[in-house]
Design a protein around this motif. Structure first.
Motif, PDB file in Angstrom:
ATOM      1  N   GLN A  34     -36.311  -9.650  13.686  1.00 56.58           N
ATOM      2  CA  GLN A  34     -36.557 -10.043  12.318  1.00 56.58           C
ATOM      3  C   GLN A  34     -35.091 -10.056  11.464  1.00 56.58           C
ATOM      4  O   GLN A  34     -35.009 -10.780  10.678  1.00 56.58           O
ATOM      5  CB  GLN A  34     -37.439  -8.875  11.357  1.00 56.58           C
ATOM      6  CG  GLN A  34     -38.829  -9.153  12.099  1.00 56.58           C
ATOM      7  CD  GLN A  34     -39.084  -8.196  13.063  1.00 56.58           C
ATOM      8  OE1 GLN A  34     -38.562  -7.982  14.099  1.00 56.58           O
ATOM      9  NE2 GLN A  34     -40.428  -7.624  13.046  1.00 56.58           N
ATOM     10  N   LEU A  41     -36.316 -17.127   9.861  1.00 58.55           N
ATOM     11  CA  LEU A  41     -37.756 -16.971   9.397  1.00 58.55           C
ATOM     12  C   LEU A  41     -37.987 -16.933   8.136  1.00 58.55           C
ATOM     13  O   LEU A  41     -39.025 -17.297   7.648  1.00 58.55           O
ATOM     14  CB  LEU A  41     -37.598 -15.257   9.856  1.00 58.55           C
ATOM     15  CG  LEU A  41     -37.551 -14.887  11.313  1.00 58.55           C
ATOM     16  CD1 LEU A  41     -37.641 -13.450  11.518  1.00 58.55           C
ATOM     17  CD2 LEU A  41     -38.752 -15.518  12.062  1.00 58.55           C
ATOM     18  N   SER A  43     -38.478 -15.934   4.077  1.00 57.64           N
ATOM     19  CA  SER A  43     -38.858 -14.791   3.375  1.00 57.64           C
ATOM     20  C   SER A  43     -40.385 -14.555   3.725  1.00 57.64           C
ATOM     21  O   SER A  43     -41.194 -15.415   3.408  1.00 57.64           O
ATOM     22  CB  SER A  43     -38.866 -14.703   1.858  1.00 57.64           C
ATOM     23  OG  SER A  43     -39.440 -13.944   1.164  1.00 57.64           O
ATOM     24  N   GLU A  44     -40.944 -13.091   3.988  1.00 52.41           N
ATOM     25  CA  GLU A  44     -42.232 -12.986   4.104  1.00 52.41           C
ATOM     26  C   GLU A  44     -43.114 -12.718   3.041  1.00 52.41           C
ATOM     27  O   GLU A  44     -44.160 -13.478   2.905  1.00 52.41           O
ATOM     28  CB  GLU A  44     -42.596 -11.467   4.874  1.00 52.41           C
ATOM     29  CG  GLU A  44     -43.948 -11.128   5.311  1.00 52.41           C
ATOM     30  CD  GLU A  44     -44.064  -9.770   6.006  1.00 52.41           C
ATOM     31  OE1 GLU A  44     -44.550  -9.545   7.090  1.00 52.41           O
ATOM     32  OE2 GLU A  44     -43.319  -8.886   5.351  1.00 52.41           O
ATOM     33  N   ASP A  45     -42.465 -12.456   1.964  1.00 49.23           N
ATOM     34  CA  ASP A  45     -43.263 -12.526   0.530  1.00 49.23           C
ATOM     35  C   ASP A  45     -43.331 -13.899   0.169  1.00 49.23           C
ATOM     36  O   ASP A  45     -44.338 -14.237  -0.600  1.00 49.23           O
ATOM     37  CB  ASP A  45     -42.524 -11.795  -0.298  1.00 49.23           C
ATOM     38  CG  ASP A  45     -42.436 -10.330  -0.198  1.00 49.23           C
ATOM     39  OD1 ASP A  45     -43.377  -9.717   0.488  1.00 49.23           O
ATOM     40  OD2 ASP A  45     -41.321  -9.609  -0.445  1.00 49.23           O
ATOM     41  N   PHE A  48     -45.857 -15.805   3.871  1.00 53.43           N
ATOM     42  CA  PHE A  48     -46.385 -14.955   4.925  1.00 53.43           C
ATOM     43  C   PHE A  48     -46.812 -15.535   6.279  1.00 53.43           C
ATOM     44  O   PHE A  48     -46.122 -15.118   7.306  1.00 53.43           O
ATOM     45  CB  PHE A  48     -47.418 -14.108   4.364  1.00 53.43           C
ATOM     46  CG  PHE A  48     -48.168 -13.032   5.278  1.00 53.43           C
ATOM     47  CD1 PHE A  48     -47.421 -11.706   5.364  1.00 53.43           C
ATOM     48  CD2 PHE A  48     -49.312 -13.505   5.961  1.00 53.43           C
ATOM     49  CE1 PHE A  48     -47.789 -10.794   6.476  1.00 53.43           C
ATOM     50  CE2 PHE A  48     -49.758 -12.371   6.874  1.00 53.43           C
ATOM     51  CZ  PHE A  48     -49.013 -11.224   7.037  1.00 53.43           C
ATOM     52  N   TYR A  51     -43.624 -17.344   8.002  1.00 53.70           N
ATOM     53  CA  TYR A  51     -42.993 -16.304   8.272  1.00 53.70           C
ATOM     54  C   TYR A  51     -43.384 -15.623   9.718  1.00 53.70           C
ATOM     55  O   TYR A  51     -42.525 -15.928  10.696  1.00 53.70           O
ATOM     56  CB  TYR A  51     -42.696 -15.176   7.360  1.00 53.70           C
ATOM     57  CG  TYR A  51     -41.913 -13.937   7.611  1.00 53.70           C
ATOM     58  CD1 TYR A  51     -40.380 -14.102   7.590  1.00 53.70           C
ATOM     59  CD2 TYR A  51     -42.562 -13.140   8.534  1.00 53.70           C
ATOM     60  CE1 TYR A  51     -39.762 -12.819   7.925  1.00 53.70           C
ATOM     61  CE2 TYR A  51     -41.740 -11.916   8.795  1.00 53.70           C
ATOM     62  CZ  TYR A  51     -40.410 -11.832   8.621  1.00 53.70           C
ATOM     63  OH  TYR A  51     -39.820 -10.819   9.130  1.00 53.70           O
ATOM     64  N   HIS A  52     -44.521 -15.756   9.798  1.00 51.11           N
ATOM     65  CA  HIS A  52     -45.089 -15.086  11.139  1.00 51.11           C
ATOM     66  C   HIS A  52     -45.620 -16.024  12.215  1.00 51.11           C
ATOM     67  O   HIS A  52     -45.252 -15.617  13.463  1.00 51.11           O
ATOM     68  CB  HIS A  52     -46.348 -14.244  11.011  1.00 51.11           C
ATOM     69  CG  HIS A  52     -46.218 -12.824  10.181  1.00 51.11           C
ATOM     70  ND1 HIS A  52     -45.646 -11.695  10.740  1.00 51.11           N
ATOM     71  CD2 HIS A  52     -46.162 -12.217   8.955  1.00 51.11           C
ATOM     72  CE1 HIS A  52     -45.434 -10.659  10.017  1.00 51.11           C
ATOM     73  NE2 HIS A  52     -45.767 -11.127   8.915  1.00 51.11           N
ATOM     74  N   ARG A  55     -41.857 -15.679  13.332  1.00 58.21           N
ATOM     75  CA  ARG A  55     -41.573 -14.438  13.931  1.00 58.21           C
ATOM     76  C   ARG A  55     -42.200 -14.264  15.040  1.00 58.21           C
ATOM     77  O   ARG A  55     -41.218 -13.948  16.264  1.00 58.21           O
ATOM     78  CB  ARG A  55     -42.099 -13.404  12.911  1.00 58.21           C
ATOM     79  CG  ARG A  55     -41.535 -11.842  13.163  1.00 58.21           C
ATOM     80  CD  ARG A  55     -42.666 -10.910  12.611  1.00 58.21           C
ATOM     81  NE  ARG A  55     -43.893 -11.027  12.915  1.00 58.21           N
ATOM     82  CZ  ARG A  55     -44.530 -10.680  14.198  1.00 58.21           C
ATOM     83  NH1 ARG A  55     -43.798 -10.343  15.166  1.00 58.21           N
ATOM     84  NH2 ARG A  55     -45.848 -11.042  14.236  1.00 58.21           N
ATOM     85  N   ASN A 146     -51.113 -16.455   1.932  1.00 58.52           N
ATOM     86  CA  ASN A 146     -49.679 -16.362   1.029  1.00 58.52           C
ATOM     87  C   ASN A 146     -49.829 -15.867  -0.317  1.00 58.52           C
ATOM     88  O   ASN A 146     -49.173 -14.890  -0.791  1.00 58.52           O
ATOM     89  CB  ASN A 146     -49.251 -17.724   1.365  1.00 58.52           C
ATOM     90  CG  ASN A 146     -48.541 -18.037   2.598  1.00 58.52           C
ATOM     91  OD1 ASN A 146     -48.478 -17.240   3.746  1.00 58.52           O
ATOM     92  ND2 ASN A 146     -48.463 -19.349   2.808  1.00 58.52           N
ATOM     93  N   ARG A 150     -48.796 -11.768  -1.966  1.00 58.68           N
ATOM     94  CA  ARG A 150     -47.582 -11.718  -2.971  1.00 58.68           C
ATOM     95  C   ARG A 150     -48.159 -10.767  -4.021  1.00 58.68           C
ATOM     96  O   ARG A 150     -47.231 -10.330  -4.798  1.00 58.68           O
ATOM     97  CB  ARG A 150     -47.375 -12.958  -3.506  1.00 58.68           C
ATOM     98  CG  ARG A 150     -46.528 -13.759  -2.617  1.00 58.68           C
ATOM     99  CD  ARG A 150     -45.795 -14.944  -3.274  1.00 58.68           C
ATOM    100  NE  ARG A 150     -46.893 -15.998  -3.662  1.00 58.68           N
ATOM    101  CZ  ARG A 150     -47.019 -17.159  -2.992  1.00 58.68           C
ATOM    102  NH1 ARG A 150     -46.463 -17.225  -1.831  1.00 58.68           N
ATOM    103  NH2 ARG A 150     -47.879 -18.205  -3.474  1.00 58.68           N
ATOM    104  N   VAL A 174     -51.000  -6.856  11.839  1.00 58.90           N
ATOM    105  CA  VAL A 174     -49.874  -7.699  12.547  1.00 58.90           C
ATOM    106  C   VAL A 174     -49.469  -7.199  13.792  1.00 58.90           C
ATOM    107  O   VAL A 174     -49.017  -5.656  13.708  1.00 58.90           O
ATOM    108  CB  VAL A 174     -48.635  -7.911  11.338  1.00 58.90           C
ATOM    109  CG1 VAL A 174     -47.487  -8.522  11.936  1.00 58.90           C
ATOM    110  CG2 VAL A 174     -49.142  -8.474  10.160  1.00 58.90           C
TER     111      VAL A 174
END
Length: 362
Positions: A34, A41, A43-45, A48, A51-52, A55, A146, A150, A174
């Protein structure tokens, strides 16, 4: 004295294990997939699911390079094996090199296939498509996840490689290579196992970990297990819509605060109640902003001019749960035997009150 090849092998084995299952020290040093791929990647926020998608793909690619990295390292650690010259290497090392090259080649082809058509072929996209309405696709589900991720009121726990996230609509697990997703309205939850650990890195007291089976009524959604500390069990139940059955009759050790909150609630429910004037309109609790205020502080423990407790003149602004949490937060954590008999200040006007002074609004 150990040979350089043996020393390198042991060192690389430790590195590989720490890279695949990074401890806190490695994670804080930024030696994780990560961190190394952070620019790609995103931002996960902010996104989401996207991002994954990246990832999980990047993690698979990075881990597939570990055998090849070992072979290249052995070229320098053991020059007598002639590994730099493939045709001079032994048959065993030739086989290993073929495997070390084939593995990232296959995973690269797989990653390319997953990324085609805007990640439509990725396993996560197919998993989300199982929850989509007939006229929509997996992106609509991703947008919902998503948005809810948040929000600050989500439940999240666990290490990065085994996180559990519960939002208003979704239960998500996850893992290193994939995500398990289930919709709250479709699931049955069952406590299946409990493990007691006497010592943990973060605490000197025994810790209980619960295993909860999440099974969906959707036959295409695979069941999965989530694991969490028993002290977080109460918070998880508050976020879930479905009840959690305890088929294995596991004794769940809740946190001291959760146990106190249950006792606080039961004691307040037998106290004198308070009737709100017809002209007064109740507002949401200022602690959680989710429940209508249902508590009024009235001195009932003693006569008006006796004792340490004081009359509170605040209008109802708190719910029972938030008032219980406030009461617990003001206690001496080393002496829980004094909690029920103590006095705390009103969170608004600072007038002292005890449990007998907390009245439920009827």
């Amino acid at each position: 004295m150990e040979s350089p090849a043996v020393t390198f092998t042991l060192a690389y084995l430790v590195f590989a294990v720490c890279f695949v299952f990074p401890p806190d020290e490695v994670r804080s040093a930024g030696l994780t997939v990560q961190s190394l791929l952070a620019a790609w990647l995103g931002s996960e926020d902010a996104a989401f699911v996207q991002y994954h998608l990246r990832r999980s793909t990047g993690t698979l690619l990075a881990h597939s390079l570990l055998p090849l990295g070992y072979y290249l390292g052995m070229c320098f650690a053991a020059p007598e094996k002639h590994l730099c010259f493939f045709y001079l290497a032994s048959k065993g090392w030739k086989t290993f090199f073929f495997f070390a090259v084939l593995l990232p080649a296959v995973t690269s082809a797989l990653a390319y296939y997953w990324s085609r058509k805007g990640w439509n072929n990725h396993p996560l996209a197919r998993t989300l498509a199982l929850h989509a309405l007939p006229q929509s696709g997996w992106r609509a589900v991703a947008s919902s996840i998503n948005t809810e991720f948040r929000r600050i009121d989500k439940f999240a726990t666990g290490a990065p490689g085994a996180r559990v996230i519960v939002t208003d609509t979704w239960v998500i697990k996850v893992t290193t290579y994939c995500l398990h997703v289930a919709q709250q309205q479709d699931i049955h939850l069952t406590v299946t196992d409990s493990r007691q650990h006497e010592l943990t890195p973060d605490s000197n007291v025994p810790v209980q970990f619960l295993t909860i089976r999440v099974a969906s009524i959707n036959p295409y959604v695979k069941a999965f297990d989530i694991r969490l500390n028993s002290t977080e069990y109460g918070e998880l139940r508050e976020k879930l819509r479905a009840p959690i059955s305890n088929a294995a009759n596991v004794v769940i050790h809740q946190s001291l605060s959760d146990l106190f909150l249950e006792t606080f609630t039961s004691l307040v429910e037998i106290n004198q109640t308070y009737s709100v004037p017809s002209t007064q309109e109740l507002e949401p609790c200022i602690g959680c902003m989710q429940t209508i205020a249902n508590i009024k502080l009235i001195k009932n423990c003693q006569e008006p001019n006796e004792g340490e407790c004081q009359q509170c003149y605040c209008r109802p602004m708190w719910c029972l749960t938030c008032m219980g949490k406030w009461f617990a937060s003001r206690q001496d954590q080393q002496h829980p035997e004094t909690w029920l008999s103590s006095q705390v200040p009103c969170p608004t006007c600072r007038a002292k009150f005890c449990i007998l002074d907390v009245c439920i609004i009827r």
